[in-house]
Design an enzyme around this catalytic site. Structure first.
Site, PDB file in Angstrom:
ATOM      1  N   HIS A  90       0.832  -1.199   0.000  1.00 14.31           N
ATOM      2  CA  HIS A  90       0.000   0.000   0.000  1.00 14.31           C
ATOM      3  C   HIS A  90       0.872   1.257   0.000  1.00 14.31           C
ATOM      4  CE1 HIS A  90      -3.806  -2.114   1.764  1.00 14.31           C
ATOM      5  NE2 HIS A  90      -3.370  -2.669   0.646  1.00 14.31           N
ATOM      6  N   GLU A  92       0.683   3.834   1.872  1.00 14.04           N
ATOM      7  CA  GLU A  92       1.059   4.209   3.237  1.00 14.04           C
ATOM      8  C   GLU A  92       2.243   3.378   3.721  1.00 14.04           C
ATOM      9  OE1 GLU A  92      -3.551   4.130   3.068  1.00 14.04           O
ATOM     10  OE2 GLU A  92      -1.880   3.112   2.098  1.00 14.04           O
ATOM     11  N   CYS A 118      -6.264   1.514   5.402  1.00 15.44           N
ATOM     12  CA  CYS A 118      -6.875   0.297   5.926  1.00 15.44           C
ATOM     13  C   CYS A 118      -6.352   0.052   7.344  1.00 15.44           C
ATOM     14  CB  CYS A 118      -6.529  -0.885   5.017  1.00 15.44           C
ATOM     15  SG  CYS A 118      -4.785  -1.383   5.092  1.00 15.44           S
ATOM     16  N   CYS A 121      -2.461  -0.597   7.509  1.00 17.59           N
ATOM     17  CA  CYS A 121      -1.687   0.641   7.381  1.00 17.59           C
ATOM     18  C   CYS A 121      -1.887   1.543   8.594  1.00 17.59           C
ATOM     19  CB  CYS A 121      -2.074   1.366   6.096  1.00 17.59           C
ATOM     20  SG  CYS A 121      -1.514   0.488   4.616  1.00 17.59           S
TER      21      CYS A 121
END
Length: 163
Positions: A90, A92, A118, A121
Site C-alpha cells: 500500500h 502508506e 486500511c 496501514c
C-alpha cells in the site's frame, strides 16, 4: 475556491491552502501506481516540508500487476478483504519504507493520502508516530476507524476541492 492559473481579486496569483497543495502532490504520486484496482498516493509532511512519498504497487524489482495481472482479481477476492493476497504494498506502507530507507524520522508527521488507510496501514502509522491522517476517499474499514480512535490518531477528510 479559485482554480490553478487563476488570480485572486487583488491580482495576485492564487495560492492553494497547504492541505490542497499536499493533497494535489499525493494525487500526482498516485499516478505512479501500478495497481489495476486502485491508484493511491501518499505524502508524509512535517512542518510544511515533504519527508517522503509513496504509491501502491509491487516491491522494487518485481513485475508489476500491470504486467502480470492482478492476483486478487484472479482469485476473486473482494475489495477490503485478504490484503495479504496482493503482490503490491500500500502507498502508506511504501511512504514509511521510503522514509526508513533514507533515514528520515517521521514521528509527529502528517500523512496526506488519496484514500483512507486500511487497518493494517493504520497500525503501522500509529506505531510510526504519525500524528494526523488527511485523506480524500473513504475506505470501508471499521477496524481502521476503531484503531485511530483508540490510539488518538487525528484524521480529517479533505474534499476533492481542498476544503
Amino acid at each position: 475556491m479559485t482554480r490553478r492559473g487563476t488570480r485572486h481579486p487583488s491580482g495576485a496569483p492564487h495560492r492553494p491552502s497547504w492541505d490542497a497543495y499536499f493533497m494535489e502532490i499525493a494525487r500526482t504520486v498516485a499516478t505512479r501506481s501500478t495497481c489495476l484496482r486502485r491508484q493511491v498516493g501518499a505524502v508524509l509532511v512535517r512542518q510544511k516540508r515533504i519527508l517522503a512519498t509513496g504509491y501502491n504497487g509491487a516491491p522494487s524489482g518485481l513485475p508489476h500487476c500491470a504486467e502480470v495481472g492482478c492476483l486478487r482479481t484472479t482469485l476473486g477476492i473482494p475489495a477490503g478483504e485478504r490484503h495479504e493476497m496482493c503482490r503490491g504494498s500500500h502507498a502508506e506502507q511504501n511512504v514509511l519504507v521510503q522514509a526508513a530507507r533514507y533515514g528520515t524520522a517521521v514521528e509527529g508527521a502528517t500523512l496526506y493520502c488519496t484514500n483512507e488507510p486500511c487497518a493494517i496501514c493504520t497500525k503501522l502509522l500509529i506505531n510510526a508516530g504519525i500524528r494526523e491522517v488527511v485523506f480524500e476517499s473513504p475506505y470501508p474499514d471499521e477496524l481502521a476507524l476503531e484503531l485511530r480512535r483508540g490510539a488518538g490518531l487525528k484524521w480529517r477528510v479533505l474534499a476533492s476541492d481542498g476544503r
